[in-house]
Design a protein around this motif. Structure first.
Motif, short mmCIF file in Angstrom:
data_model
loop_
_atom_site.label_atom_id
_atom_site.label_comp_id
_atom_site.label_asym_id
_atom_site.label_seq_id
_atom_site.Cartn_x
_atom_site.Cartn_y
_atom_site.Cartn_z
N ILE A 103 3.38 13.62 -1.75
CA ILE A 103 2.67 12.38 -1.45
C ILE A 103 1.48 12.28 -2.39
O ILE A 103 0.65 13.18 -2.47
N VAL A 104 1.41 11.18 -3.10
CA VAL A 104 0.32 10.93 -4.04
C VAL A 104 -0.56 9.81 -3.48
O VAL A 104 -0.07 8.72 -3.17
N PHE A 105 -1.85 10.09 -3.33
CA PHE A 105 -2.80 9.10 -2.85
C PHE A 105 -3.55 8.53 -4.05
O PHE A 105 -4.23 9.26 -4.77
N SER A 106 -3.44 7.23 -4.27
CA SER A 106 -4.10 6.59 -5.40
C SER A 106 -5.50 6.13 -5.01
O SER A 106 -5.67 5.09 -4.37
N LEU A 107 -6.52 6.90 -5.39
CA LEU A 107 -7.90 6.54 -5.11
C LEU A 107 -8.30 5.32 -5.94
O LEU A 107 -9.10 4.49 -5.49
N CYS A 114 0.79 -1.25 0.00
CA CYS A 114 0.00 0.00 0.00
C CYS A 114 0.82 1.29 0.00
O CYS A 114 0.25 2.37 -0.21
N THR A 115 2.12 1.23 0.22
CA THR A 115 2.94 2.45 0.21
C THR A 115 4.28 2.17 -0.47
O THR A 115 4.90 1.14 -0.23
N LEU A 155 6.24 9.89 -2.86
CA LEU A 155 5.73 8.71 -2.18
C LEU A 155 4.29 8.49 -2.65
O LEU A 155 3.49 9.43 -2.67
N ILE A 156 3.97 7.26 -3.04
CA ILE A 156 2.62 6.94 -3.49
C ILE A 156 2.01 5.93 -2.53
O ILE A 156 2.68 5.00 -2.09
N THR A 157 0.74 6.13 -2.19
CA THR A 157 0.11 5.28 -1.18
C THR A 157 -1.39 5.12 -1.43
O THR A 157 -2.02 5.97 -2.08
N CYS A 158 -1.96 4.04 -0.90
CA CYS A 158 -3.41 3.87 -0.87
C CYS A 158 -3.82 3.37 0.51
O CYS A 158 -4.89 2.78 0.67
N ASP A 159 -2.97 3.57 1.49
CA ASP A 159 -3.20 3.10 2.86
C ASP A 159 -4.18 4.04 3.58
O ASP A 159 -3.88 5.23 3.76
N GLU A 197 -4.86 11.99 -5.60
CA GLU A 197 -4.83 13.26 -4.88
C GLU A 197 -3.40 13.52 -4.46
O GLU A 197 -2.65 12.58 -4.18
N GLU A 198 -2.99 14.78 -4.42
CA GLU A 198 -1.61 15.13 -4.07
C GLU A 198 -1.53 16.05 -2.87
O GLU A 198 -2.38 16.90 -2.67
#
Length: 510
Positions: free
Chosen positions: A404-408, A71-72, A86-90, A382-383
């Motif tokens: 930080i990039v959040f992958s929805l 997830c990260t 950093l990319i995450t979906c946590d 989302e960033e």
């Protein structure tokens, strides 16, 4: 060359060892690429080849990467190009950054510059400016007059424009590109909501208005900015070439339209509509130290933000919703049965249009829309930018300035978040035992953002989609053109790669 052969003859065992080492290394790299979703961190270019190779299906590739990485994941770009993030979906990290430690993770200067067409508006503002604009926007969106005006605008556009257009196409047996239809409708509604002016985007005979073409050019340019090193697009902006020239030209058109609308409203004074966004904002008491031009620019940035933010998100969600209806006829049939028990209003052409109040009890319709947003979030990522050094809930350390990039998109497709059936389209997951919509925390379902920046237009947007979707389903049968493949586009908005070609059939009344 002679010295090289001499070296090989003198030390054949060493040369063979070197060749074997590089051969095995290359073989290992190839195996890793084939078996793993984790991108290789190559010398100089970093992980950029991963983006290049995956550019046509980047969202699905990132999903696979985050599944494997837990997830990260830290992404390393080419040296000296400032592309590390950093990319995450946590969900725990989302909650940490967007809720409990919101003040540590603003949008950041880079984000504001990337979306400079929005000026200093609410979508890109931070700190005190954001707090002030948020308060004003919340008050306006909470106004009964504004909500009534928006709902009547949507209903009117659906009944007077959308349904007759679809009926015309159905009668002529024409195949239509449904996403384009929704894009035009949404632009019409957004522009009318802000200015009480009809653009007439959805017309059988008229082409897309100049304003609509300009917004499309601007969005494509902002997408390009996300896909290349910032130094490249900033150089292109300085040289005024390529997509940056198109963006500059589009901005001129957008500004011309918006400033003309503002001037027109100022000339009308209090005679203008009291409930559109421009009129509501013109009643707000601004800082007396602001010049007249600064006040006008504030109205311009506000108008541009509402128009550009609202239209695409609703259009792409409706597109994916009807794609799901085409793929899941049982879900469509259940929605149709639900609608038959609700009251609708009759419009010219023998059309039935469902208004907002009538759809409050359409639980399954709303569940299907939420399920669409889970699998196909309109904004797939989302960033944020770390304002200070910090430690995330999983122990990951981030330094000040880290993006930080959040992958929805990935978040909606992770088994640990949504269960073993996470890849299935199942609206029932949103319906509670009592028959109401099940609540999911926003840090798990981020389609309307999370924390203090949660979308203030969530209810209006959902009502818009429910009115449009219900009225189309009740009046028409939408069928996907045989052989037409619908795929997500690798973009900041989850458009379709090739559009969505459909045919329409008018349903028999009753």
């Amino acid at each position: 060359m002679g010295s090289l052969w001499s070296l090989i003859h003198s030390y054949p065992d060493v040369c063979i060892a070197i060749i074997c080492f590089f051969g095995l290394s290359i073989f290992r790299f190839i195996q890793q690429i084939q078996k793993s979703c984790i991108p290789l961190n190559w010398p100089v270019v970093g992980m950029l080849p991963f983006i290049v190779v995956s550019r046509h299906c980047i969202h699905d590739k990132v999903m696979g990467l985050l599944r494997e990485a837990g997830c990260t994941f830290f992404f390393f770009g080419p040296w000296l190009l400032d592309m590390n993030f950093l990319i995450t979906c946590d969900p725990a990290t989302v909650n940490h950054c967007l809720n409990t430690h919101f003040e540590k993770y603003p949008k950041g200067r880079e984000f504001a510059e990337m979306f400079d067409i929005l000026g200093d508006g609410l979508l890109v503002a931070d700190s005190e400016s954001w707090e002030y604009q948020r308060r004003v926007a919340t008050t306006i969106f909470g106004s009964r007059a504004f909500r009534s005006f928006v709902m009547s605008t949507i209903t009117r556009k659906v009944g007077n424009v959308l349904l007759p257009y679809l009926d015309h196409m159905a009668k002529h047996g024409s195949e239509i590109e449904l996403e384009d239809v929704f894009m035009r409708l949404s632009l019409d509604i957004s522009y009318c909501t802000v200015f009480t002016t009809d653009l007439g985007c959805l017309s059988v005979s008229s082409p897309m208005p100049v304003f609509g073409c300009a917004t499309k050019e601007a969005e494509e340019a902002m997408l390009f900015r996300h896909m290349v090193p910032s130094k490249l697009w900033k150089l292109m902006r300085w040289l005024n070439v390529g997509t940056e020239k198109k963006l500059a030209d589009a901005k001129v058109v957008i500004n011309q339209f918006i400033y003309e609308e503002i001037a027109k409203r100022k000339a009308q004074g209090s005679n203008g509509s009291p409930a559109d966004i421009l009129s509501m904002y013109m009643k707000v008491t601004l800082d007396p130290s602001m010049s007249e031009q600064q006040k006008t620019d504030f109205l311009r940035d506000t108008a541009a933000g509402f128009i550009l933010a609202g239209k695409d998100l609703i259009a792409v969600t409706l597109t994916w919703f009807f794609y799901m209806m085409c793929k899941h006829p049982k879900v469509e049939a259940r929605i149709l049965e639900e609608l038959k028990d609700l009251q609708s209003s009759s419009w010219p052409g023998d059309f039935s249009v469902f208004e907002c109040d009538a759809l409050r009890s359409a639980v399954y319709l709303q569940a299907a829309l939420l399920e669409t947003l889970r699998l196909f979030p309109a904004t797939p990522f989302e960033e944020k930018e770390a304002h200070v050094d910090d430690i995330l809930p999983d122990g990951t350390k981030v330094t000040k300035g880290t993006r930080i990039v959040f992958s929805l998109y990935a978040m909606g497709r992770i088994e640990g978040i949504w269960g073993k059936d996470c890849m299935e389209f199942r609206p029932e997951r949103w319906v509670s035992k009592s028959g109401r919509i099940r609540h999911e925390p926003s840090y798990k379902f981020m389609s309307f953002n999370s924390g203090p920046r949660s979308c203030i237009g969530k209810d209006v947007s959902l009502s818009n989609m429910k009115i449009t979707a219900a009225s189309i389903i009740y009046n028409f049968k939408v069928e996907l053109v045989k052989g037409h493949e619908v795929m997500p586009q690798s973009s900041v908005i989850l458009h379709t790669q090739n559009g969505m070609m459909v045919s329409l059939k008018r349903r028999v009344a009753g």
